[in-house]
Write a protein that holds these residues in place. Structure first.
Motif, short mmCIF file in Angstrom:
data_model
loop_
_atom_site.label_atom_id
_atom_site.label_comp_id
_atom_site.label_asym_id
_atom_site.label_seq_id
_atom_site.Cartn_x
_atom_site.Cartn_y
_atom_site.Cartn_z
N ALA A 58 0.83 -1.20 0.00
CA ALA A 58 0.00 0.00 0.00
C ALA A 58 0.87 1.25 0.00
N MET A 59 1.92 1.24 0.78
CA MET A 59 2.82 2.39 0.81
C MET A 59 3.55 2.55 -0.51
N ALA A 60 4.02 1.44 -1.07
CA ALA A 60 4.73 1.50 -2.35
C ALA A 60 3.82 2.00 -3.47
N ASP A 61 2.54 1.64 -3.37
CA ASP A 61 1.58 2.05 -4.39
C ASP A 61 0.98 3.44 -4.11
N GLY A 62 1.41 4.06 -3.04
CA GLY A 62 0.92 5.40 -2.73
C GLY A 62 -0.50 5.45 -2.20
N LYS A 63 -0.97 4.35 -1.61
CA LYS A 63 -2.35 4.32 -1.09
C LYS A 63 -2.38 4.86 0.35
N MET A 64 -2.06 6.12 0.48
CA MET A 64 -1.93 6.72 1.81
C MET A 64 -2.82 7.94 1.98
N GLN A 65 -3.74 8.14 1.07
CA GLN A 65 -4.62 9.29 1.16
C GLN A 65 -5.77 9.00 2.14
N TYR A 66 -6.49 10.07 2.50
CA TYR A 66 -7.68 9.89 3.32
C TYR A 66 -8.63 8.88 2.68
N THR A 67 -9.29 8.12 3.54
CA THR A 67 -10.37 7.27 3.07
C THR A 67 -11.69 7.89 3.56
N SER A 68 -12.78 7.24 3.23
CA SER A 68 -14.06 7.64 3.81
C SER A 68 -13.97 7.57 5.33
N ALA A 69 -14.71 8.40 6.02
CA ALA A 69 -14.71 8.38 7.49
C ALA A 69 -15.21 7.05 8.03
N THR A 70 -15.99 6.34 7.24
CA THR A 70 -16.52 5.05 7.69
C THR A 70 -15.63 3.87 7.28
N GLY A 71 -14.56 4.15 6.55
CA GLY A 71 -13.62 3.10 6.18
C GLY A 71 -13.70 2.68 4.73
N LEU A 72 -12.69 1.96 4.30
CA LEU A 72 -12.65 1.44 2.93
C LEU A 72 -13.85 0.53 2.68
N PRO A 73 -14.58 0.72 1.58
CA PRO A 73 -15.69 -0.19 1.29
C PRO A 73 -15.26 -1.65 1.25
N ALA A 74 -14.07 -1.92 0.70
CA ALA A 74 -13.61 -3.31 0.62
C ALA A 74 -13.40 -3.92 2.00
N LEU A 75 -12.94 -3.11 2.94
CA LEU A 75 -12.70 -3.62 4.29
C LEU A 75 -14.03 -3.85 5.01
N ARG A 76 -14.98 -2.96 4.81
CA ARG A 76 -16.31 -3.15 5.42
C ARG A 76 -16.96 -4.42 4.87
N GLU A 77 -16.76 -4.67 3.59
CA GLU A 77 -17.30 -5.90 2.99
C GLU A 77 -16.59 -7.13 3.54
N ALA A 78 -15.28 -7.02 3.74
CA ALA A 78 -14.53 -8.16 4.28
C ALA A 78 -14.96 -8.48 5.70
N ILE A 79 -15.21 -7.46 6.50
CA ILE A 79 -15.69 -7.68 7.87
C ILE A 79 -17.08 -8.32 7.85
N SER A 80 -17.93 -7.85 6.94
CA SER A 80 -19.25 -8.44 6.79
C SER A 80 -19.15 -9.93 6.45
N ALA A 81 -18.26 -10.26 5.53
CA ALA A 81 -18.06 -11.66 5.15
C ALA A 81 -17.53 -12.48 6.32
N HIS A 82 -16.72 -11.85 7.17
CA HIS A 82 -16.18 -12.52 8.35
C HIS A 82 -17.32 -12.92 9.30
N TYR A 83 -18.28 -12.04 9.51
CA TYR A 83 -19.43 -12.37 10.36
C TYR A 83 -20.25 -13.52 9.75
N ARG A 84 -20.36 -13.52 8.44
CA ARG A 84 -21.12 -14.58 7.78
C ARG A 84 -20.39 -15.92 7.93
N ARG A 85 -19.07 -15.90 7.77
CA ARG A 85 -18.29 -17.14 7.80
C ARG A 85 -18.20 -17.71 9.22
#
Length: 392
Positions: A58-85
């Motif tokens: 992420a650092m090498a790719d420059g992914k260090m900008q602000y995200t949404s205040a509620t978090g990355l959509p992909a991470l919220r989806e991953a957490i949702s999948a974790h509850y399902r699993r």
């Protein structure tokens, strides 16, 4: 420059004695002493290799900008999948808000719900910062004495008896810091039903939920979509210093919490969020389960070893990485648990924590020991404590 007019709410926030003891231990280490740390609750394992690789990418790719205040959509989806699993629960990603650690999640929940003069019920003993989050918004944590008969947790009967005119909700932790005990599913269901019936809110801290050792895992989210659940990447996922957590909210609370998060935090760490996506890779999950088994192995060694030394462990901790032990039978006349842990630190080089931080009910006679250290360290700590107590 000194400030003579500090906010009065500071009068309701006590020092964190755990950190004071950590400073004492650090001072001894600077003198060349070898200290075994069983005080601060921090896994001795570090982030999984794939997580570290993801952070570097992420650092090498420059992914260090602000995200949404509620978090990355992909991470919220991953957490949702974790509850399902793990739990078989369908939690909409939109109800999940990623936060700057569980502390930020609790702060946001209290900012949204606690009003001046309102009461929040919680057990005594409990994690000290929880009552201080309530105090920070001019509310009052009503600490209810909770002994081994209640697994050091609130019961439905206790909630009903202590609910008063100014009570607005409960703040629970399962498994708990400092006790490592969970609330039984049937009892938690009763508590939440009672709070719901009174028009109150239930906040359940589940940051140690992944480190459960007995029975089938469950989340309070299975008991309704009106419950606020707090979780973290710090404990089960071994990412303490990354300062990343999340909260699951009723839909009606998402927008108010987002507004608060935008103003108070802007967003959680972007690097930590991108890294945390790798927590849910199969190789990472397999590693976490191996580590969970290791924590259980340590618990199963430490509890009987402490009993052999003369401590009482009235409730077997079924989660987290703490043993809450009664040291009253080992105290000299006139001593208390705080003096005991300080003498053990200075004489035996074993750092532990008294019950002083966790509420007055168990402060005098209980100590918390963390087994988030190697088996070798635990064995050496038991040997040293045996010498300190004159039992070896």
């Amino acid at each position: 420059m000194t400030f003579s007019q500090l906010a009065s709410r500071l009068d309701n926030i006590a020092p964190f004695h755990v950190m004071e003891l950590a400073k004492m231990a650090a001072a001894l280490e600077r003198q060349g002493r070898h200290i075994i740390h069983m005080g601060i609750g921090e896994p001795d394992f570090t982030a999984a290799p794939l997580v570290i690789e993801a952070a570097a990418k992420a650092m090498a790719d420059g992914k260090m900008q602000y995200t949404s205040a509620t978090g990355l959509p992909a991470l919220r989806e991953a957490i949702s999948a974790h509850y399902r699993r793990v739990f078989g629960l369908d939690i909409a990603p939109g109800r999940i808000v990623v936060t700057a650690g569980a502390s930020a999640a609790l702060l946001l929940a209290c900012a949204a719900l606690v009003e001046k003069g309102s009461e929040v019920l919680m057990p005594d003993p409990s994690y000290p910062c929880n009552r201080h989050f309530v105090a920070a918004f001019d509310g009052q944590a009503k600490m209810i004495a909770s002994g081994p008969e209640q697994r050091f947790q609130l019961s439905d009967r206790m909630v009903q008896e202590h609910w008063g005119e100014h009570t607005r909700g409960v703040l629970l932790a399962s498994p708990s810091n400092p006790t490592g005990t969970s609330i039984l599913h049937s009892e938690l269901a009763k508590i939440i039903a009672t709070v719901r019936g009174k028009g109150g809110y239930s906040i359940v801290d589940e940051i140690y939920q992944g480190l459960s050792y007995e029975g089938e895992p469950f989340s309070a989210l299975s008991l309704g979509d009106d419950i606020i659940v707090i979780n973290s990447f710090s404990k089960y996922f071994n990412m303490t210093g990354w300062r990343l957590g999340w909260m699951v909210l009723p839909e009606s609370l998402v927008a108010p919490i987002e507004k608060l998060a935008q103003n108070l935090f802007i967003c959680p760490s972007a690097i930590a969020q991108h890294a945390a996506l790798a927590c849910f890779e199969p190789a990472s999950l397999a590693l976490y389960e191996e580590r969970r088994s290791e924590f259980k192995r340590r618990r199963d060694y430490l509890v009987p070893a402490l009993v052999e030394l003369g401590f009482k462990v009235p409730v077997l901790p079924d989660g987290a990485f703490y043993v809450y032990a009664d040291c009253s039978g080992l105290l000299k006349e006139g001593d208390d648990a705080d003096k005991f842990v300080k003498e053990a630190l200075n004489q035996a080089g074993v750092s532990m924590v008294s019950g002083l931080d966790f509420g007055p009910y168990t402060a005098q006679h209980y100590i918390r020991l963390s087994y988030a250290t190697s088996m070798e360290n635990l064995q050496e700590a038991v040997r040293r404590l045996g010498q300190f107590l004159g039992k070896s």
